[in-house]
Design a protein around this motif. Sequence first.
Motif, PDB file in Angstrom:
ATOM      1  N   UNK A 113       2.143  -0.891  -6.687  1.00 29.55           N
ATOM      2  CA  UNK A 113       2.905  -2.114  -6.965  1.00 29.55           C
ATOM      3  C   UNK A 113       3.248  -2.303  -8.436  1.00 29.55           C
ATOM      4  N   UNK A 114       2.591  -1.523  -9.307  1.00 34.45           N
ATOM      5  CA  UNK A 114       2.790  -1.751 -10.734  1.00 34.45           C
ATOM      6  C   UNK A 114       4.252  -1.613 -11.127  1.00 34.45           C
ATOM      7  N   UNK A 115       4.892  -0.593 -10.602  1.00 37.94           N
ATOM      8  CA  UNK A 115       6.271  -0.356 -11.009  1.00 37.94           C
ATOM      9  C   UNK A 115       7.161  -1.546 -10.657  1.00 37.94           C
ATOM     10  N   UNK A 116       7.014  -2.032  -9.435  1.00 39.17           N
ATOM     11  CA  UNK A 116       7.852  -3.156  -9.019  1.00 39.17           C
ATOM     12  C   UNK A 116       7.447  -4.424  -9.772  1.00 39.17           C
ATOM     13  N   UNK A 117       6.175  -4.529 -10.086  1.00 33.64           N
ATOM     14  CA  UNK A 117       5.687  -5.666 -10.851  1.00 33.64           C
ATOM     15  C   UNK A 117       6.331  -5.674 -12.250  1.00 33.64           C
ATOM     16  N   UNK A 118       6.399  -4.512 -12.850  1.00 35.02           N
ATOM     17  CA  UNK A 118       6.959  -4.426 -14.202  1.00 35.02           C
ATOM     18  C   UNK A 118       8.479  -4.521 -14.211  1.00 35.02           C
ATOM     19  N   UNK A 119       9.103  -3.798 -13.279  1.00 33.15           N
ATOM     20  CA  UNK A 119      10.555  -3.650 -13.374  1.00 33.15           C
ATOM     21  C   UNK A 119      11.320  -4.312 -12.240  1.00 33.15           C
ATOM     22  N   UNK A 120      10.593  -4.899 -11.290  1.00 33.71           N
ATOM     23  CA  UNK A 120      11.269  -5.557 -10.174  1.00 33.71           C
ATOM     24  C   UNK A 120      11.761  -4.562  -9.140  1.00 33.71           C
TER      25      UNK A 120
ATOM     26  N   UNK B 143      -4.608  -3.957 -21.139  1.00 35.44           N
ATOM     27  CA  UNK B 143      -5.328  -2.855 -20.489  1.00 35.44           C
ATOM     28  C   UNK B 143      -4.395  -1.687 -20.199  1.00 35.44           C
ATOM     29  N   UNK B 144      -3.617  -1.339 -21.190  1.00 36.29           N
ATOM     30  CA  UNK B 144      -2.606  -0.302 -20.989  1.00 36.29           C
ATOM     31  C   UNK B 144      -3.229   1.040 -20.621  1.00 36.29           C
ATOM     32  N   UNK B 145      -4.485   1.241 -21.033  1.00 36.41           N
ATOM     33  CA  UNK B 145      -5.188   2.490 -20.707  1.00 36.41           C
ATOM     34  C   UNK B 145      -5.370   2.696 -19.213  1.00 36.41           C
ATOM     35  N   UNK B 146      -5.214   1.624 -18.451  1.00 33.06           N
ATOM     36  CA  UNK B 146      -5.403   1.706 -16.994  1.00 33.06           C
ATOM     37  C   UNK B 146      -4.111   2.054 -16.255  1.00 33.06           C
ATOM     38  N   UNK B 147      -3.026   2.127 -16.990  1.00 29.62           N
ATOM     39  CA  UNK B 147      -1.736   2.387 -16.338  1.00 29.62           C
ATOM     40  C   UNK B 147      -1.738   3.794 -15.722  1.00 29.62           C
ATOM     41  N   UNK B 148      -1.394   3.891 -14.425  1.00 31.85           N
ATOM     42  CA  UNK B 148      -1.383   5.222 -13.789  1.00 31.85           C
ATOM     43  C   UNK B 148      -0.424   6.165 -14.522  1.00 31.85           C
ATOM     44  N   UNK B 149      -0.796   7.448 -14.564  1.00 34.28           N
ATOM     45  CA  UNK B 149      -0.011   8.434 -15.321  1.00 34.28           C
ATOM     46  C   UNK B 149       1.476   8.427 -14.990  1.00 34.28           C
ATOM     47  N   UNK B 150       1.746   8.292 -13.707  1.00 30.09           N
ATOM     48  CA  UNK B 150       3.136   8.341 -13.256  1.00 30.09           C
ATOM     49  C   UNK B 150       3.938   7.189 -13.888  1.00 30.09           C
TER      50      UNK B 150
ATOM     51  N   UNK C  78       4.795   7.664 -17.606  1.00 24.52           N
ATOM     52  CA  UNK C  78       6.033   8.411 -17.827  1.00 24.52           C
ATOM     53  C   UNK C  78       7.238   7.481 -17.748  1.00 24.52           C
ATOM     54  N   UNK C  79       7.197   6.612 -16.757  1.00 20.51           N
ATOM     55  CA  UNK C  79       8.313   5.675 -16.572  1.00 20.51           C
ATOM     56  C   UNK C  79       8.408   4.705 -17.757  1.00 20.51           C
ATOM     57  N   UNK C  80       7.256   4.186 -18.164  1.00 17.86           N
ATOM     58  CA  UNK C  80       7.252   3.237 -19.278  1.00 17.86           C
ATOM     59  C   UNK C  80       7.771   3.893 -20.556  1.00 17.86           C
TER      60      UNK C  80
END
Length: 342
Positions: free
Chosen positions: A72-79, A108-115, A118-120
């Motif tokens: 869900x992180x991607x949609x949370x960040x970018x909609x 807590x940016x260190x927790x961001x999944x690797x994939x 790359x997007x960020x």
Amino acid sequence: MPFPKPNLIGQSQAMQKILELANKVSDVDFNVLITGESGVGKELVARSLHYYSSRSHRPFVKVNSANLPSELVESELFGHEKGAFTGADKRKTGKFEHAADGSIFLDEIGELPLQLQAKLLQVLQDRCYHRVGGQKEVKVQARVIAATNQNLDKEIQEGNFRDDLYYRLSTISIHIPPLRQRKEDIPDLVVFFLKKISDKNKKPMISIPQSLMDIFYEYHWPGNVRELENYLNRLSILENFRELEEEITASSHKNKHGADKKHDNPAKTSKKSTPEPEELDSFPSLKEVRDKAVRKVELEVIEKVLLHVNWNRKEAAKILKISYRALLYKIKELDLSPPGRG
Ligand SMILES: Nc1ncnc2c1ncn2[C@@H]1O[C@H](COP(=O)(O)OP(=O)(O)O)[C@@H](O)[C@H]1O
Ligand SMILES: [Mg+2]
């Protein structure tokens, strides 16, 4: 509601340097990475950067990268667009869009999944992105402030964090040292929090006896400023004597050895106690420190009241708002005796 003014307290050299740096970079659009243990004030520094920038009337949006399920992180960040994936029955705007031309705080940016790292990275390079399942390009206008309590160098070495993202995020990096490395800040922080508590409760400020301040200096504060603040909040509640008593009775059952110390003269007991060297070597748990602190405070208060009423115990019990029997019990437990009769 206007964005509240963050109050960054601290006279230590480390804090002063941070304030100076924060001042300098608050109005440039460089990405900032704030590092430090949990509770040192990373979010507060991020809020200060926002508050003192020309973006202060724009949104400040916090994203906790650790709390989100990775899918869900991607949609949370970018909609996402409607129908982007199963369950996406509506279009959703992401945090970057909410932040608009304000600041986005990636905690807590260190927790961001690797994939997603790359997007960020790509988004930060291109200053634009697509919503999940979307075609339209959305521009990034927000200023990016990231924070982590992890050692990113180590995470990079272990392959958990992308070094190129690290460099991109840390155009400016601010490291906040743990509280135990800047104990000079403790007195100001204590006053600041006690004042805040007294304003909130509309009660006079409680004062901290020197013996307790000594304990504050001795303690290693693994939870840093947050732990100090929580502790003072608790203490202000315990100011209500009944609760204090319950607390003490509960803890003294588990911590009997504390009651064994003899005080030959009650007047002596308020004397500043020097910690034994071996006590300094091993860090006590907060519970131990708290029990010790509460005992000390309790001892001082009861002693003061007893002296005040010339050891009239009935009178003292009234003032302390505890029963006569409870007071007798306390006197025995704390090994108090009238001056000259000890
Ligand atoms: N220098 C400081 N002055 C005043 N309050 C502080 C300071 N540092 C931290 N705090 C307070 O301590 C608590 C924890 O700080 P926070 O910024 O959330 O830490 P972190 O993000 O590093 O975990 C917050 O309530 C914050 O307001
Ligand atoms: Mg935090």
